[in-house]
Every structure is written in C-alpha cells, then in structure tokens.
Design an enzyme around this catalytic site. Structure first.
Site, PDB file in Angstrom:
ATOM      1  CG  ASN A   9     -17.133  -5.236  15.273  1.00 58.85           C
ATOM      2  OD1 ASN A   9     -17.304  -5.299  14.049  1.00 58.85           O
ATOM      3  ND2 ASN A   9     -17.312  -4.125  15.968  1.00 58.85           N
ATOM      4  CE  LYS A  11     -14.045  -2.428  16.122  1.00 57.09           C
ATOM      5  NZ  LYS A  11     -13.408  -1.483  17.027  1.00 57.09           N
ATOM      6  CG  HIS A  96     -19.208  -0.607  17.636  1.00 57.01           C
ATOM      7  ND1 HIS A  96     -18.288   0.406  17.577  1.00 57.01           N
ATOM      8  CD2 HIS A  96     -18.555  -1.687  18.115  1.00 57.01           C
ATOM      9  CE1 HIS A  96     -17.121  -0.057  18.013  1.00 57.01           C
ATOM     10  NE2 HIS A  96     -17.251  -1.325  18.334  1.00 57.01           N
ATOM     11  CD  GLU A  98     -15.281   1.439  15.974  1.00 59.29           C
ATOM     12  OE1 GLU A  98     -15.698   0.659  15.109  1.00 59.29           O
ATOM     13  OE2 GLU A  98     -14.337   1.167  16.749  1.00 59.29           O
ATOM     14  CD  GLU A 168     -17.400  -3.049  21.959  1.00 65.80           C
ATOM     15  OE1 GLU A 168     -16.716  -4.051  21.743  1.00 65.80           O
ATOM     16  OE2 GLU A 168     -17.686  -2.218  21.088  1.00 65.80           O
ATOM     17  N   GLY A 174      -9.514  -0.187  20.570  1.00 71.11           N
ATOM     18  CA  GLY A 174      -8.433   0.012  19.615  1.00 71.11           C
ATOM     19  C   GLY A 174      -7.275   0.833  20.166  1.00 71.11           C
ATOM     20  CB  SER A 214      -7.618  -3.097  24.219  1.00 69.28           C
ATOM     21  OG  SER A 214      -7.575  -1.921  23.419  1.00 69.28           O
TER      22      SER A 214
HETATM   23  P1  13P Z   1     -10.683  -3.634  19.860  1.00 69.36           P
HETATM   24  O1  13P Z   1     -10.705  -5.057  20.351  1.00 69.36           O
HETATM   25  O2  13P Z   1      -9.899  -3.484  18.577  1.00 69.36           O
HETATM   26  O3  13P Z   1     -10.269  -2.665  20.920  1.00 69.36           O
HETATM   27  O4  13P Z   1     -12.186  -3.268  19.462  1.00 69.36           O
HETATM   28  C1  13P Z   1     -13.214  -3.574  20.333  1.00 69.36           C
HETATM   29  C2  13P Z   1     -14.490  -3.344  19.635  1.00 69.36           C
HETATM   30  O5  13P Z   1     -14.838  -2.219  19.334  1.00 69.36           O
HETATM   31  C3  13P Z   1     -15.315  -4.512  19.307  1.00 69.36           C
HETATM   32  O6  13P Z   1     -16.567  -4.136  18.856  1.00 69.36           O
END
Ligand code: 13P
Length: 251
Positions: A9, A11, A96, A98, A168, A174, A214
C-alpha cells in the site's frame, strides 16, 4: 487452499515517475518470489494507468486504495469503481484505518463500496483493526469482530471468493511497533472463526487474511509462520522494492 499474498500500500507517496520506477523494480525482482505468492501494488489513483502498463503481462497485480461509494455522476473529486477497472487495476483496498480515521469512512459506506467494487469485477482487500485505546481497554477482539461483521455479513459465500481481509492494528501502523506474531495470530484466528460462523468452515479456510502494521523483512518470517496469517499488507516497506520483495520471500 487459500492464497498467500503480499500487497504494497503505497499510500500518498511517490510521484507518477517515481511510482513507475518502483513498479518496474518490483516486476524485475518478482521472479525471485515463489509462484504461489500473489504480489499486489496499491498505488495512488493518479498512478494506476501508468503502473498498469508496467505490470501488464507480469505476475504483479494492481490495486487502488479506495473507491467512491457512488456509481457515477456529480460527485466532484471522486473516483468510481468503473474508472478504476478501466485503468487495468483488478483490486481495491477498502476501509483502511487512515480512511476511517481522517475521512469519515463508516461501515455503511464500506458496504456500499464493497458492493460496487465486486459488481464492477474488482477484488477487495477489506481492512479492519483496533486502535491503541481499544487495545488497552481489552476490546480488540470485539472491535475487529464488529468491523468484520458490519461489512462482510452483507455479502455471500460466493462474494467471499473475491474478498481478502487485512488485520491492521492502528497502533502498529507506521509506528515501528509490530504486533507480536501471537497477538496477530489470535486476531486472525478470531476473524476466521467469525467468517466460519457466517459462511461455513470451507469459506473461512479459503479466505486470505493479511497482517499489516510495521511489517518488514526482519519480522515477516515469524508473522507469516502463523497458521492464520496468509501474508501482509505493507506500507512503508513497500516503497523499497528490495524490502517489499524481501517480505514476499519470508513464507
Ligand atoms: P506500515 O507498514 O507503514 O506500518 O503501514 C501498514 C499499512 O497501513 C498498510 O496498509
């Protein structure tokens, strides 16, 4: 047998030119990955057409990160499932954290988006996961169960063939704080149980459930060794082809 998948992803990262280079590097290294492992890159909307050209004819599949909850028309700034499909993409991520957190994505909207995506022939990676407060209050099983049911219980066993679930935990995204393999496994097993209750054992056994938060080459092996973890949804580490492929080599 359910499929193993590693999905990146991206982002809101990379320009189109950078995204094309990244996709080229992923395609170039994809031969190293065992044939049974699915590879997906989820790019920003603006990159889909260009990256579709890069991945064409390769084993790397293309995904969007979201879609509109309306089919078409006067919805300024939105991108429909048919538009996504017309780029050559075959997947979309939905729900997601976010998007739930910053853009008011509700379970109701996710039902609609999932319905539209499946109807357009897109496969869906549906994300679920608790935040830190919910984890600390011991509500993580309940939150994930509720999110899973609220969306997926509106669909059929047949629909589930085109749906992947991604767990997740928000506190692991992150932050560099990965869920331990045991913490992830117990939630994955719980999701599978919820699916079994609604759709039957076989559908639950056949559904791919990814871990995200992560995940990197150094911890992927332990996570992927768990019986209910079928791969990863990768954020930061997906922006480097070597790391992304390194994770895909961790089964
Ligand atoms: P990270 O791998 O940067 O923690 O993000 C995970 C994520 O949100 C994938 O959709």
């Amino acid at each position: 047998m359910r499929k193993k998948i590693v999905a990146g992803n991206w982002k809101m990262n990379t320009t189109v030119a950078e995204g094309v280079e990244l996709a080229k590097a992923v395609v170039a290294k994809s031969a190293e990955v065992p044939a049974g492992v699915g590879l997906i890159v989820a790019t920003p909307f603006t990159h889909l057409v260009s990256v579709a050209e890069v991945v064409k004819g390769s084993r790397v599949e293309l995904s969007a990160q979201n879609c509109a909850d309306k089919e078409k028309g006067a919805y300024t700034g939105e991108v429909s499932v048919n538009m996504i499909k017309s780029t050559g993409a075959t997947w979309t991520i939905l729900g997601h954290s976010e998007r739930r957190q910053y853009y008011g994505e509700t379970d109701e909207k996710l039902v609609e988006k999932t319905r539209l995506a499946l109807a357009a022939g897109l496969k869906v990676i549906l994300c679920v996961g608790e935040n830190l407060e919910e984890r600390e209050a011991g509500k993580h099983f309940e939150v994930v169960k509720n999110q899973t049911e609220a969306v997926l219980f509106n669909f059929t066993a047949e629909d589930m063939k085109n749906i992947v679930v991604a767990y997740e935990p928000v506190w692991a995204i992150g932050t560099g704080k990965t869920a331990t393999a045991d913490q992830a496994e117990e939630i994955h097993a719980c999701i599978r149980k919820v699916l079994a209750g609604k759709f039957g054992e076989q559908v639950a056994e056949d559904t791919t459930i990814l871990y995200g938060g992560s995940c990197k080459p150094s911890n992927a092996k332990e996570l992927f060794a768990q019986p209910d973890i079928d791969g990863g949804l990768i954020g930061g580490a997906a922006l480097k082809a070597d790391d992304f492929i390194g994770i895909a080599l961790s089964f």
